[in-house]
Design a protein around this motif. Structure first.
Motif, PDB file in Angstrom:
ATOM      1  N   LEU A 162      37.754  -7.023   3.202  1.00  0.00           N
ATOM      2  CA  LEU A 162      36.323  -7.236   3.432  1.00  0.00           C
ATOM      3  C   LEU A 162      35.504  -6.740   2.247  1.00  0.00           C
ATOM      4  CD1 LEU A 162      35.955  -6.282   7.213  1.00  0.00           C
ATOM      5  CD2 LEU A 162      36.017  -8.579   6.191  1.00  0.00           C
ATOM      6  N   SER A 163      35.973  -5.694   1.605  1.00  0.00           N
ATOM      7  CA  SER A 163      35.274  -5.155   0.435  1.00  0.00           C
ATOM      8  C   SER A 163      35.412  -6.055  -0.785  1.00  0.00           C
ATOM      9  CB  SER A 163      35.788  -3.752   0.108  1.00  0.00           C
ATOM     10  OG  SER A 163      35.460  -2.879   1.170  1.00  0.00           O
ATOM     11  N   SER A 212      29.248  -6.647  -0.681  1.00  0.00           N
ATOM     12  CA  SER A 212      30.444  -7.164  -0.018  1.00  0.00           C
ATOM     13  C   SER A 212      30.287  -7.060   1.495  1.00  0.00           C
ATOM     14  CB  SER A 212      31.689  -6.390  -0.462  1.00  0.00           C
ATOM     15  OG  SER A 212      31.698  -5.096   0.115  1.00  0.00           O
ATOM     16  N   VAL A 213      31.106  -7.816   2.187  1.00  0.00           N
ATOM     17  CA  VAL A 213      31.131  -7.718   3.642  1.00  0.00           C
ATOM     18  C   VAL A 213      31.542  -6.295   4.029  1.00  0.00           C
ATOM     19  CG1 VAL A 213      32.185  -8.616   5.767  1.00  0.00           C
ATOM     20  CG2 VAL A 213      31.611 -10.176   3.889  1.00  0.00           C
ATOM     21  N   GLY A 214      32.411  -5.694   3.254  1.00  0.00           N
ATOM     22  CA  GLY A 214      32.811  -4.305   3.495  1.00  0.00           C
ATOM     23  C   GLY A 214      31.629  -3.354   3.402  1.00  0.00           C
ATOM     24  N   ASP A 215      30.708  -3.602   2.459  1.00  0.00           N
ATOM     25  CA  ASP A 215      29.499  -2.776   2.346  1.00  0.00           C
ATOM     26  C   ASP A 215      28.666  -2.859   3.626  1.00  0.00           C
ATOM     27  OD1 ASP A 215      30.103  -2.101  -0.319  1.00  0.00           O
ATOM     28  OD2 ASP A 215      28.913  -3.772  -1.110  1.00  0.00           O
ATOM     29  N   ILE A 216      28.574  -4.066   4.167  1.00  0.00           N
ATOM     30  CA  ILE A 216      27.782  -4.277   5.379  1.00  0.00           C
ATOM     31  C   ILE A 216      28.434  -3.566   6.560  1.00  0.00           C
ATOM     32  CG2 ILE A 216      26.909  -6.017   6.988  1.00  0.00           C
ATOM     33  CD1 ILE A 216      26.905  -7.958   4.496  1.00  0.00           C
ATOM     34  N   VAL A 217      29.742  -3.735   6.698  1.00  0.00           N
ATOM     35  CA  VAL A 217      30.469  -3.081   7.788  1.00  0.00           C
ATOM     36  C   VAL A 217      30.342  -1.568   7.671  1.00  0.00           C
ATOM     37  CG1 VAL A 217      32.777  -2.669   8.760  1.00  0.00           C
ATOM     38  CG2 VAL A 217      32.067  -4.996   8.146  1.00  0.00           C
ATOM     39  N   PHE A 272      18.629  -3.322  10.605  1.00  0.00           N
ATOM     40  CA  PHE A 272      18.004  -3.296   9.281  1.00  0.00           C
ATOM     41  C   PHE A 272      17.648  -1.879   8.836  1.00  0.00           C
ATOM     42  CE2 PHE A 272      18.249  -7.755   9.428  1.00  0.00           C
ATOM     43  CZ  PHE A 272      18.130  -8.190   8.126  1.00  0.00           C
ATOM     44  N   ALA A 273      17.439  -0.983   9.772  1.00  0.00           N
ATOM     45  CA  ALA A 273      17.226   0.419   9.392  1.00  0.00           C
ATOM     46  C   ALA A 273      18.474   0.954   8.694  1.00  0.00           C
ATOM     47  CB  ALA A 273      16.880   1.254  10.615  1.00  0.00           C
ATOM     48  N   LEU A 274      19.645   0.618   9.221  1.00  0.00           N
ATOM     49  CA  LEU A 274      20.900   1.059   8.591  1.00  0.00           C
ATOM     50  C   LEU A 274      21.145   0.349   7.267  1.00  0.00           C
ATOM     51  CD1 LEU A 274      23.160   1.225  11.771  1.00  0.00           C
ATOM     52  CD2 LEU A 274      22.385   3.165  10.377  1.00  0.00           C
ATOM     53  N   LEU A 275      20.875  -0.939   7.223  1.00  0.00           N
ATOM     54  CA  LEU A 275      21.059  -1.679   5.965  1.00  0.00           C
ATOM     55  C   LEU A 275      20.132  -1.151   4.876  1.00  0.00           C
ATOM     56  CD1 LEU A 275      21.320  -5.328   7.377  1.00  0.00           C
ATOM     57  CD2 LEU A 275      23.197  -3.921   6.473  1.00  0.00           C
ATOM     58  N   ARG A 276      18.900  -0.815   5.261  1.00  0.00           N
ATOM     59  CA  ARG A 276      17.933  -0.263   4.301  1.00  0.00           C
ATOM     60  C   ARG A 276      18.385   1.132   3.849  1.00  0.00           C
ATOM     61  NH1 ARG A 276      13.497  -0.772   7.218  1.00  0.00           N
ATOM     62  NH2 ARG A 276      13.531   1.371   7.921  1.00  0.00           N
ATOM     63  N   LYS A 277      18.845   1.939   4.789  1.00  0.00           N
ATOM     64  CA  LYS A 277      19.304   3.294   4.472  1.00  0.00           C
ATOM     65  C   LYS A 277      20.452   3.268   3.452  1.00  0.00           C
ATOM     66  CE  LYS A 277      21.524   7.245   6.687  1.00  0.00           C
ATOM     67  NZ  LYS A 277      22.084   7.751   7.943  1.00  0.00           N
ATOM     68  N   HIS A 278      21.273   2.246   3.523  1.00  0.00           N
ATOM     69  CA  HIS A 278      22.414   2.126   2.606  1.00  0.00           C
ATOM     70  C   HIS A 278      22.094   1.300   1.367  1.00  0.00           C
ATOM     71  CE1 HIS A 278      25.618   4.134   4.914  1.00  0.00           C
ATOM     72  NE2 HIS A 278      24.808   3.876   5.924  1.00  0.00           N
ATOM     73  N   GLY A 279      20.819   0.973   1.174  1.00  0.00           N
ATOM     74  CA  GLY A 279      20.386   0.311  -0.047  1.00  0.00           C
ATOM     75  C   GLY A 279      20.762  -1.156  -0.163  1.00  0.00           C
ATOM     76  N   LEU A 280      21.071  -1.812   0.945  1.00  0.00           N
ATOM     77  CA  LEU A 280      21.469  -3.212   0.884  1.00  0.00           C
ATOM     78  C   LEU A 280      20.274  -4.158   0.983  1.00  0.00           C
ATOM     79  CD1 LEU A 280      24.688  -3.050   3.078  1.00  0.00           C
ATOM     80  CD2 LEU A 280      24.497  -2.958   0.584  1.00  0.00           C
ATOM     81  N   VAL A 281      19.220  -3.718   1.665  1.00  0.00           N
ATOM     82  CA  VAL A 281      17.996  -4.520   1.780  1.00  0.00           C
ATOM     83  C   VAL A 281      16.808  -3.625   1.495  1.00  0.00           C
ATOM     84  CG1 VAL A 281      18.958  -6.122   3.491  1.00  0.00           C
ATOM     85  CG2 VAL A 281      17.707  -4.107   4.268  1.00  0.00           C
ATOM     86  N   ALA A 305      24.767  -8.234  11.553  1.00  0.00           N
ATOM     87  CA  ALA A 305      24.270  -7.771  10.257  1.00  0.00           C
ATOM     88  C   ALA A 305      24.743  -8.697   9.139  1.00  0.00           C
ATOM     89  CB  ALA A 305      24.721  -6.339   9.984  1.00  0.00           C
ATOM     90  N   ALA A 306      26.016  -9.069   9.169  1.00  0.00           N
ATOM     91  CA  ALA A 306      26.552  -9.958   8.142  1.00  0.00           C
ATOM     92  C   ALA A 306      25.863 -11.323   8.197  1.00  0.00           C
ATOM     93  CB  ALA A 306      28.065 -10.111   8.308  1.00  0.00           C
TER      94      ALA A 306
END
Length: 142
Positions: A118-119, A74-79, A45-54, A10-11
């Motif tokens: 990471l954050s 941040s990398v912490g957001d991705i993790v 990407f489903a998880l990244l989208r759900k968390h508003g990152l993409v 993901a990162a």
């Protein structure tokens, strides 16, 4: 704290999106560059989208783009989006064989420190460090 290969992919995929901030990147392209399956990327990407990152862009030339400025991710957001859905901080993750309460507290503190670090690292920080390192390599080759 345990970082999964899924968080690593993901990162790396998010960093790939920083390379072309104005145009969507397809999962097919990411699958090719990351050498992983499209279905695995769809889960990520489903998880990244759900968390508003993409966010996804539909239609011809569609794909995924960052949903925030690279300074704000941040990398912490991705993790957190990938490995810790619904949590603000990692759960206590004591390595097997370390069952003593003192040891558990130590591992929890270490896990929190890693997550806090990471954050503090943004996608811009990594993007700029990569550009600098690439520039150093090209000047050494000349």
């Amino acid at each position: 704290m345990k970082l999964s290969s899924r968080a690593d992919y993901a990162a790396k995929a998010m960093l790939e999106l920083t390379m072309s901030p104005d145009r969507p990147v397809t999962l097919a392209y990411l699958a090719h560059t990351q050498n992983i399956s499209i279905s695995y990327l769809e889960q990520i990407f489903a998880l990244l989208r759900k968390h508003g990152l993409v966010r996804s862009v539909r239609g011809p030339g569609g794909g995924y783009v960052l949903n925030k400025n690279i300074d704000e991710i941040s990398v912490g957001d991705i993790v957190k989006a990938i490995d810790l859905p619904g949590n603000d901080k990692p759960k206590e993750n004591v390595p097997s064989g370390h069952g003593a309460p003192e040891s558990a507290h130590l591992w929890k503190q270490l896990s929190d420190m890693v997550y806090d670090y990471l954050s503090s690292v943004s996608l811009r920080d990594i993007h700029e460090a990569d550009k600098k390192q690439s520039g150093d390599k090209s000047s050494q080759a000349a």
